[in-house]
Design a protein around this motif. Structure first.
Motif, PDB file in Angstrom:
ATOM      1  N   PHE A  69       0.850  -1.202   0.000  1.00 33.81           N
ATOM      2  CA  PHE A  69       0.000   0.000   0.000  1.00 33.81           C
ATOM      3  C   PHE A  69       0.878   1.242   0.000  1.00 33.81           C
ATOM      4  O   PHE A  69       0.601   2.221  -0.714  1.00 33.81           O
ATOM      5  N   ILE A  70       1.941   1.223   0.813  1.00 33.52           N
ATOM      6  CA  ILE A  70       2.866   2.355   0.905  1.00 33.52           C
ATOM      7  C   ILE A  70       3.518   2.622  -0.447  1.00 33.52           C
ATOM      8  O   ILE A  70       3.584   3.770  -0.911  1.00 33.52           O
ATOM      9  N   HIS A  71       4.002   1.569  -1.085  1.00 34.06           N
ATOM     10  CA  HIS A  71       4.698   1.751  -2.363  1.00 34.06           C
ATOM     11  C   HIS A  71       3.751   2.230  -3.460  1.00 34.06           C
ATOM     12  O   HIS A  71       4.138   3.016  -4.332  1.00 34.06           O
ATOM     13  N   GLU A  72       2.512   1.769  -3.412  1.00 33.00           N
ATOM     14  CA  GLU A  72       1.513   2.263  -4.360  1.00 33.00           C
ATOM     15  C   GLU A  72       1.219   3.736  -4.085  1.00 33.00           C
ATOM     16  O   GLU A  72       1.056   4.540  -5.020  1.00 33.00           O
ATOM     17  N   PHE A  73       1.171   4.091  -2.815  1.00 26.69           N
ATOM     18  CA  PHE A  73       0.943   5.490  -2.437  1.00 26.69           C
ATOM     19  C   PHE A  73       2.074   6.370  -2.958  1.00 26.69           C
ATOM     20  O   PHE A  73       1.828   7.447  -3.515  1.00 26.69           O
ATOM     21  N   ILE A  74       3.309   5.921  -2.790  1.00 27.20           N
ATOM     22  CA  ILE A  74       4.468   6.673  -3.293  1.00 27.20           C
ATOM     23  C   ILE A  74       4.359   6.870  -4.798  1.00 27.20           C
ATOM     24  O   ILE A  74       4.626   7.954  -5.325  1.00 27.20           O
ATOM     25  N   GLN A  75       3.984   5.805  -5.490  1.00 29.02           N
ATOM     26  CA  GLN A  75       3.854   5.881  -6.947  1.00 29.02           C
ATOM     27  C   GLN A  75       2.837   6.941  -7.359  1.00 29.02           C
ATOM     28  O   GLN A  75       3.047   7.682  -8.329  1.00 29.02           O
ATOM     29  N   ASN A  76       1.756   7.050  -6.608  1.00 32.26           N
ATOM     30  CA  ASN A  76       0.659   7.946  -6.991  1.00 32.26           C
ATOM     31  C   ASN A  76       0.809   9.365  -6.471  1.00 32.26           C
ATOM     32  O   ASN A  76       0.289  10.304  -7.081  1.00 32.26           O
ATOM     33  N   ALA A 136       6.424  16.800   2.471  1.00 30.86           N
ATOM     34  CA  ALA A 136       5.418  16.312   3.427  1.00 30.86           C
ATOM     35  C   ALA A 136       5.200  14.812   3.277  1.00 30.86           C
ATOM     36  O   ALA A 136       4.992  14.103   4.279  1.00 30.86           O
ATOM     37  N   VAL A 137       5.223  14.303   2.044  1.00 32.79           N
ATOM     38  CA  VAL A 137       5.091  12.859   1.809  1.00 32.79           C
ATOM     39  C   VAL A 137       6.237  12.117   2.483  1.00 32.79           C
ATOM     40  O   VAL A 137       6.027  11.130   3.213  1.00 32.79           O
ATOM     41  N   VAL A 138       7.461  12.591   2.272  1.00 33.94           N
ATOM     42  CA  VAL A 138       8.636  11.947   2.860  1.00 33.94           C
ATOM     43  C   VAL A 138       8.549  11.980   4.385  1.00 33.94           C
ATOM     44  O   VAL A 138       8.757  10.957   5.052  1.00 33.94           O
ATOM     45  N   ASP A 139       8.241  13.137   4.949  1.00 37.51           N
ATOM     46  CA  ASP A 139       8.169  13.268   6.409  1.00 37.51           C
ATOM     47  C   ASP A 139       7.084  12.389   7.005  1.00 37.51           C
ATOM     48  O   ASP A 139       7.282  11.733   8.034  1.00 37.51           O
ATOM     49  N   THR A 140       5.929  12.375   6.362  1.00 36.52           N
ATOM     50  CA  THR A 140       4.799  11.607   6.896  1.00 36.52           C
ATOM     51  C   THR A 140       5.064  10.114   6.862  1.00 36.52           C
ATOM     52  O   THR A 140       4.808   9.399   7.839  1.00 36.52           O
ATOM     53  N   LEU A 141       5.594   9.628   5.754  1.00 39.56           N
ATOM     54  CA  LEU A 141       5.860   8.198   5.651  1.00 39.56           C
ATOM     55  C   LEU A 141       6.962   7.780   6.626  1.00 39.56           C
ATOM     56  O   LEU A 141       6.908   6.691   7.210  1.00 39.56           O
ATOM     57  N   ALA A 142       7.957   8.638   6.807  1.00 40.55           N
ATOM     58  CA  ALA A 142       9.065   8.300   7.698  1.00 40.55           C
ATOM     59  C   ALA A 142       8.656   8.356   9.166  1.00 40.55           C
ATOM     60  O   ALA A 142       9.095   7.532   9.970  1.00 40.55           O
ATOM     61  N   LYS A 143       7.793   9.317   9.517  1.00 44.96           N
ATOM     62  CA  LYS A 143       7.472   9.536  10.931  1.00 44.96           C
ATOM     63  C   LYS A 143       6.151   8.914  11.368  1.00 44.96           C
ATOM     64  O   LYS A 143       6.022   8.451  12.501  1.00 44.96           O
ATOM     65  N   GLU A 144       5.160   8.919  10.495  1.00 36.57           N
ATOM     66  CA  GLU A 144       3.818   8.495  10.898  1.00 36.57           C
ATOM     67  C   GLU A 144       3.462   7.080  10.475  1.00 36.57           C
ATOM     68  O   GLU A 144       2.896   6.319  11.245  1.00 36.57           O
ATOM     69  N   ALA A 145       3.802   6.716   9.231  1.00 32.61           N
ATOM     70  CA  ALA A 145       3.359   5.425   8.691  1.00 32.61           C
ATOM     71  C   ALA A 145       3.965   4.239   9.419  1.00 32.61           C
ATOM     72  O   ALA A 145       3.421   3.130   9.378  1.00 32.61           O
TER      73      ALA A 145
END
Length: 232
Positions: A135-142, A170-179
């Motif tokens: 799901f994460i990798h698909e999110f990154i793609q989109n 914000a995408v990078v920060d959120t995935l690194a800190k929240e996901a």
């Protein structure tokens, strides 16, 4: 099932190239023969979704791959933790911690035989950690690449390249800190375990929650920079 799993992941891909060379009269060396031979001790092919699993840390992957490399045709391997420690150059305590996590995350099952552990590898097909990682990798793609962002032309025209830069940060920060926070992803793991057929709704909920977090982060970043748009 275990045997096929090991065949597909370990033996069919664990190969090396055997090459013969010959010296020519002009002083050059050329390849005269090259062939692929099985080699279970040096090269290992791992499924891409395991290699890039967002919910396995670097040491957990090292330990898992070392165990994979020792698998027999019955889908099991037997090895002492101190040997895994020696092979990988990490402490035995770290190896033990990684094994506990791999059991928790449904990659291996462990039983004891003397001082050695017997590892049985779980099937990967419905592993919720792998599904969530994808799901994460698909999110990154989109939502990270410009090609995906530019699908929303109205938004892009409103915020311009500066807005895209802020969004990507914000995408990078959120995935690194929240996901990776357990309180964030654990409910989705439970849903994937309890209702795997509800895959699309789970993915949609996961994506929407990430987008909400990212939008909040973008607003904060834009406000600090004095770059605030209703479009963001």
């Amino acid at each position: 099932m275990a045997a096929k799993f090991i065949d597909d992941i370990i033996f069919n891909g664990a190969r090396m190239v055997e090459t013969e060379f010959s010296d020519r009269k002009d002083g050059r060396t050329v390849i005269t023969r090259s062939s692929i031979i099985p080699n279970h001790g040096k090269y290992l092919t791992i499924p891409e979704n395991v290699k890039r699993c967002y919910y396995l840390d670097a040491n957990e992957k090292l330990v898992l791959f070392e165990l994979y490399s020792r698998a027999k045709e019955d889908g099991k391997c037997q090895v002492a933790m101190d040997l895994v420690s020696l092979k990988l150059g990490i402490s035995e305590r770290t190896v033990r911690t990684c094994v506990k996590e791999l059991v928790k995350k449904k990659f291996v099952q462990v039983s004891k035989k003397g001082r050695s552990n017997i590892y049985t590898f779980d099937a990967l097909k419905d592993n919720p950690y792998l599904v969530l990682s994808e799901f994460i990798h698909e999110f990154i793609q989109n939502y990270y690449y410009k090609a995906g962002l530019r699908k929303d032309k109205e938004w892009v025209n409103a915020v311009g390249d500066e807005g895209i830069r802020l969004w990507r940060e914000a995408v990078v920060d959120t995935l690194a800190k929240e996901a990776k926070k357990e309180e964030f992803y654990k409910p989705y793991l439970l849903r994937l375990t309890d209702t795997p057929d509800d895959y699309e709704n789970i993915a949609s909920s996961f994506t929407n929650e990430l987008l909400e977090l990212i939008n909040n982060d973008v607003m904060k970043k834009a406000s600090k920079l004095g770059f605030l748009s209703d479009a963001v």
